[in-house]
Design a protein around this motif. Structure first.
Motif, PDB file in Angstrom:
ATOM      1  N   ALA B 195      -8.492  10.644   3.051  1.00  0.00           N
ATOM      2  CA  ALA B 195      -7.298  10.175   3.753  1.00  0.00           C
ATOM      3  C   ALA B 195      -6.482   9.315   2.791  1.00  0.00           C
ATOM      4  O   ALA B 195      -6.976   8.884   1.749  1.00  0.00           O
ATOM      5  CB  ALA B 195      -7.683   9.378   4.989  1.00  0.00           C
ATOM      6  N   ILE B 196      -5.242   9.097   3.152  1.00  0.00           N
ATOM      7  CA  ILE B 196      -4.354   8.315   2.300  1.00  0.00           C
ATOM      8  C   ILE B 196      -4.172   6.924   2.909  1.00  0.00           C
ATOM      9  O   ILE B 196      -3.723   6.793   4.041  1.00  0.00           O
ATOM     10  CB  ILE B 196      -2.982   9.026   2.161  1.00  0.00           C
ATOM     11  CG1 ILE B 196      -3.147  10.344   1.416  1.00  0.00           C
ATOM     12  CG2 ILE B 196      -1.971   8.142   1.464  1.00  0.00           C
ATOM     13  CD1 ILE B 196      -3.564  10.214  -0.028  1.00  0.00           C
ATOM     14  N   ARG B 197      -4.545   5.912   2.169  1.00  0.00           N
ATOM     15  CA  ARG B 197      -4.312   4.544   2.600  1.00  0.00           C
ATOM     16  C   ARG B 197      -3.186   3.948   1.761  1.00  0.00           C
ATOM     17  O   ARG B 197      -2.838   4.485   0.720  1.00  0.00           O
ATOM     18  CB  ARG B 197      -5.569   3.680   2.381  1.00  0.00           C
ATOM     19  CG  ARG B 197      -6.876   4.361   2.701  1.00  0.00           C
ATOM     20  CD  ARG B 197      -7.244   4.187   4.130  1.00  0.00           C
ATOM     21  NE  ARG B 197      -8.534   4.831   4.378  1.00  0.00           N
ATOM     22  CZ  ARG B 197      -9.716   4.186   4.386  1.00  0.00           C
ATOM     23  NH1 ARG B 197      -9.756   2.885   4.171  1.00  0.00           N
ATOM     24  NH2 ARG B 197     -10.843   4.842   4.614  1.00  0.00           N
ATOM     25  N   LYS B 198      -2.694   2.828   2.226  1.00  0.00           N
ATOM     26  CA  LYS B 198      -1.649   2.132   1.466  1.00  0.00           C
ATOM     27  C   LYS B 198      -2.227   0.857   0.877  1.00  0.00           C
ATOM     28  O   LYS B 198      -2.990   0.145   1.534  1.00  0.00           O
ATOM     29  CB  LYS B 198      -0.468   1.795   2.375  1.00  0.00           C
ATOM     30  CG  LYS B 198       0.277   3.019   2.891  1.00  0.00           C
ATOM     31  CD  LYS B 198       1.529   2.588   3.653  1.00  0.00           C
ATOM     32  CE  LYS B 198       2.278   3.779   4.200  1.00  0.00           C
ATOM     33  NZ  LYS B 198       1.789   4.186   5.548  1.00  0.00           N
ATOM     34  N   ALA B 199      -1.842   0.570  -0.367  1.00  0.00           N
ATOM     35  CA  ALA B 199      -2.376  -0.603  -1.062  1.00  0.00           C
ATOM     36  C   ALA B 199      -1.233  -1.499  -1.536  1.00  0.00           C
ATOM     37  O   ALA B 199      -0.181  -1.018  -1.931  1.00  0.00           O
ATOM     38  CB  ALA B 199      -3.206  -0.161  -2.266  1.00  0.00           C
ATOM     39  N   LEU B 200      -1.465  -2.802  -1.490  1.00  0.00           N
ATOM     40  CA  LEU B 200      -0.474  -3.778  -1.946  1.00  0.00           C
ATOM     41  C   LEU B 200      -1.112  -4.711  -2.968  1.00  0.00           C
ATOM     42  O   LEU B 200      -2.252  -5.139  -2.806  1.00  0.00           O
ATOM     43  CB  LEU B 200       0.058  -4.584  -0.744  1.00  0.00           C
ATOM     44  CG  LEU B 200       1.122  -5.647  -1.003  1.00  0.00           C
ATOM     45  CD1 LEU B 200       2.042  -5.765   0.216  1.00  0.00           C
ATOM     46  CD2 LEU B 200       0.515  -6.993  -1.323  1.00  0.00           C
TER      47      LEU B 200
END
Lengths: 257, 257, 257, 257, 257, 257
Positions: B195-200
């Protein structure tokens, strides 16, 4: 929340979109040759007409309408009949003409869309806009303006886009259209167990949550069907995933117990 | 130390910034399409007005104000009402105009900022500055000068920037703006467990320490929310992380004991 | 041997340099945005004045002197006071001017350096020399000549240089300045355990041995501080290191004993 | 076989060359900044004079002779004295001049070489030939002709060449000089156990066998010294080697016995 | 089947070619500097004359004939003697001249080839054809026409070609000559156990089967000798192979039994 | 479903195509030098004539017809005889001429195709279309128009295309032809166990399902033969596959039981 969604009617995709696309939005579907971008778009148009009673337009910049009739036929979709019923129009044009057309009051696309009451449109493909200008700034303005014209006409659009990389990670290229659209769906080839599978990922859906997982999909006699997510793989979007360590561990650990 | 910080009011982000952004600084937020750069910026402006009573400006170079009203609405932020209260202005302009405007005494942005008492500004996006000139030296001077004008007006700015790579490591490209700004926040896609997660990641915060860890974030009905850090992964910023060996060892070692 | 060294006074760095920089040499400090190249340079100048009683110059091609005063202040270094004492001068100029200046007899930098008895100089940054010419051969000659002028004036210089790659391996780019300077220090981001650390490496120190290990460093309220070396990692300079196999083996082997 | 070899006198290198360089050949020494290409060349010249009684020339296209005197001094080599003895000449020139010089009958280099009876020459660096022409075909002809002039004068040459990649694998670039020379020695940085080592590899030695292994080398107070080969690593020339599996196996297998 | 083959006489190579090259074909030998492309070609010519009584030509575009005499001598091949016997001619020319020559009736190469009864030719190297034109379409036509002229004269040719990458995977570059030739042999450097080995691979042999394995080769006092294939390595052609997992398993599994 | 298929008659390939190519479609066969693209095409033409009684055309833009006669002969296919029987024509032309030819009424190819009743055509290779224009937009239009002319004449075509990368992953290059064709077959080199194998993959077959697995193929005395799929490898299409972890586990697990 999904009551006002524009359903694609594609098995599994509406669930990933938490009900469907958002009304009056532009949605990019991007992939390499053979990933069935046009099929996805045609299915969106066909289901719109047959299932949701929403007339649709197909704008093509290269293929003749006959090709769409033929391709649709192989899935049992009778596009000629839909055209006779006034629910569908397949228009072959050039990016320059369709742009001028949408910018002028009462152009062909606008007139057609209003006469038919078109609610959906497939633009196949926006990669052909590259032929209008080599200036990336002007190109962006053109695409942005075109996309907004479609929205202004009240239509929900699927825009296909050609991706030059067959397998392997994307490279940095001009991707301004990805910033302009409301929805962004990626189609990719993935090599798994000495075979090539197809993967779909919803990257972006402005104004809504969406599924984040990478799903397999297949082309069935009825069109595109979204399957289960990939399991136990790392690096799927690179096109050449690795087996994950934990899968290894689970298998390996057992004999020692 | 954080008493004079400009709080974003974004859950988890102010903690990463050890209280918030620094006053009268320019802060870059960079990411590929769909990472919600504009949302982060709008939330910064909205929270500024509603929570900290600091009026704000939004300068857009492409999207119409209506799009911002609509996007804000989906998070329950009534931007039209804020405009009526004189706390917010969404200005659509071009990089050339806004640059000339800020350089001249009593230009629109300056006048507005003073009239409203604007303390915050979102510039969406600085990627559009590329259309001013193809000369990187001149472009740098323009961006530097624009950024300083904002500071001179007493505003803390968030500048969004489009990153062309969807997934995968960054390539060497012109990154002079990264040297010009005071703060630099990276948004990235990361593939984990199919799955695609978002990172900061906060890369830089001139004049202050900041959290160094890479955090997941999600888009909730209330806006952006920073989640826990990634665990047991190597190469997150490459977009396609590997499981770490020690995780493997821990799992593997057990059956043998 | 280190008695004639030009000490940076930066904790841990002088040890890596076996005492300090060599007198009348040019030393490159290269890194991506946020790695605190300027801080390292300012600390070199500040310590030179306060600890070793060596007056210093800061030549800036972009930032206003005020920015340096402010940045220095956040570390407790009172640059305005040093200027009042005649021990420091922050000069904002352009590469063209400073080059012409140094080439002419009795130019500003030369005159100032002599009047103040300046022994140290920070040039922030040599990346701005790119704006003089697009011809790499001419550029190299200009940089070489500039660097030698500084040496001729008896000063030890730190030259900062912007690296365009945020994370990931360096690509082949024009790196002639690396051959021209006497010392070469690399600053890099490294992702470890889901966080970003900073790494420093002394690559070159003409006429002297130096530490070869890659060290972590941090920005403390007192400035840059060099920490321990990285342990148990391979590929640190790629920005995305792997855990080393032997660490794995040590951990894994234990339960079996 | 090695009786007619031109010994470098560098500890370990002559062994790798099975006795030394071949007489009247051109030998390329290529590496990134800080790998001590010039040192290797100066040591070749110095040992030629002091140990083998063969006068030598140093041709430099950038650095002043003083820099060579100073660099040599740090290794205890008194180049000024050697010049006084008529055994060494350090000539600063330009590629254009030295090329014309060698092409004409009785040019400076030719005259000097004959007067001194020079048998060895260091050309530092051939990368400067790039400034003669941008046409790769002409450049190749120039380099080929220059290299042959040196041979015709009876000299054995070391030609240094700058490599733009600091760490990481080489990229495909114009490498025609590698085909023109008789010997080809690569110097590279290698990251091992969180430190940077230097590696040397003899890639080519026309007309002779040579060691094929990749060796570490260090800069000692006496100059370059070749150390042992790397052990238990894969991918050394990529700059970021991996531990080899068999090392892993050996370590791992033990506790189980 | 191999009775009509053109034997190279190189130990192990004819076996890989199932008897030898095919008569009247053009065969490309490609490799980076130091992989002994010319040696392979000279050995093909020498063995042709001495062992198979087939006269041969060597066409060189850069090196003087003397260099070939000298290089041949180091393997004990007396090229001057062969020339005296009328069995060999080493011709130094330019791509333009040799092309015009072959295209005209009764040109030098044609005349020589007929007078001598030359059956074999070494063209060293076709990389020099790049100097004829920058237009890839024209270049391809030139090379195609040149190659066919050689065949028309009844000769079997070896064409050497310079590969710019020292180590590491090939990059996409213009490779049209690979499609034009009948045979294609790759020479590459491979790093194994901290040393550099040489690898040979027959990629293509039009009209015949051939060995598919990647073999080591060495330069002995008698010339090139093909050794055993590589064992237990993956990714050899990348230049930096990995140990294969099964090798690991075999070694690792044992202590547990 | 396969009753109306255009069978290639190539062992294993028709099964992968679920019966054969689709009638009146254009099918791309792409691969690096030596992967036998032309052989595959010739076999398609030969089998068409001999087995399915469908006359065929071969259009070549570089090789002379004689080369095809010779290459065919090595597989026992007597092309001259087929020409005498009026079942085959090998036409050497240029892209410009064949394009104009097909566009005009009653051009050579059209006339021939009708006279012979040609149902199959091999175009070897479409890479030569690059010489018509450097403008990618125009090139795409030309190829599209050419491909459609072939379909209009009722022929099923195989178009060969040269791939510049020998081994290793494809890079992003202009791949518009992949979007224009109906079928897309990839030929690639794969390194396995220190040898080079050939792999075939059907990527796309418009209007039909097809096998997704990556198969080995070999060149036998009877032509191309598709073998089994690859087993236990990851990353085959990268050209340098890894052994899969589960294979490792299976082998490794056993001794412990």
């Amino acid at each position: 929340m999904s009551s006002d969604r524009v359903k694609t009617g594609i098995k599994g995709l509406d669930e990933m979109l938490l009900g469907g696309l958002l009304p009056q939005t532009a949605n990019l579907v991007e992939g390499p040759p053979g990933t069935c971008k046009s099929t996805l778009g045609m299915q969106f148009i066909y289901n719109g007409i047959r299932t949701y009673n929403e007339p649709g337009l197909i704008v093509t910049f290269e293929e003749f309408p006959q090709q769409y009739y033929r391709d649709a036929e192989s899935f049992g979709w009778d596009f000629r009949q839909l055209e006779r019923e006034g629910k569908l129009r397949v228009i072959m044009t050039s990016p320059e003409v369709s742009r001028a057309d949408l910018e002028s009051v009462g152009g062909t696309i606008e007139t057609l869309a209003r006469e038919m009451g078109a609610r959906r449109i497939l633009v196949d493909s926006v990669s052909h806009f590259d032929q209008i200008t080599e200036d990336p700034v002007e190109l962006r303005a053109v695409v942005y303006s075109f996309v907004n014209s479609l929205k202004r006409e009240g239509m929900t659009s699927i825009l296909t886009r050609e991706s030059p990389v067959l397998l392997g990670a994307d490279e940095a290229e001009d991707n301004t259209i990805g910033f302009v659209v409301d929805g962004y769906i990626l189609l990719r080839y993935v090599e798994i167990e000495s075979a090539i599978r197809k993967a779909l990922l919803v990257l972006k859906l402005r104004g809504s949550d969406h599924a984040k997982d990478i799903r397999q999909y297949e082309i069935t006699p009825q069109g595109i069907e979204i399957m289960s997510r990939f399991e136990g793989r790392e690096g799927i979007m690179s096109g050449s995933p690795r087996r994950m360590a934990d899968v290894f561990v689970e298998a390996f650990g057992k004999p020692l117990r």
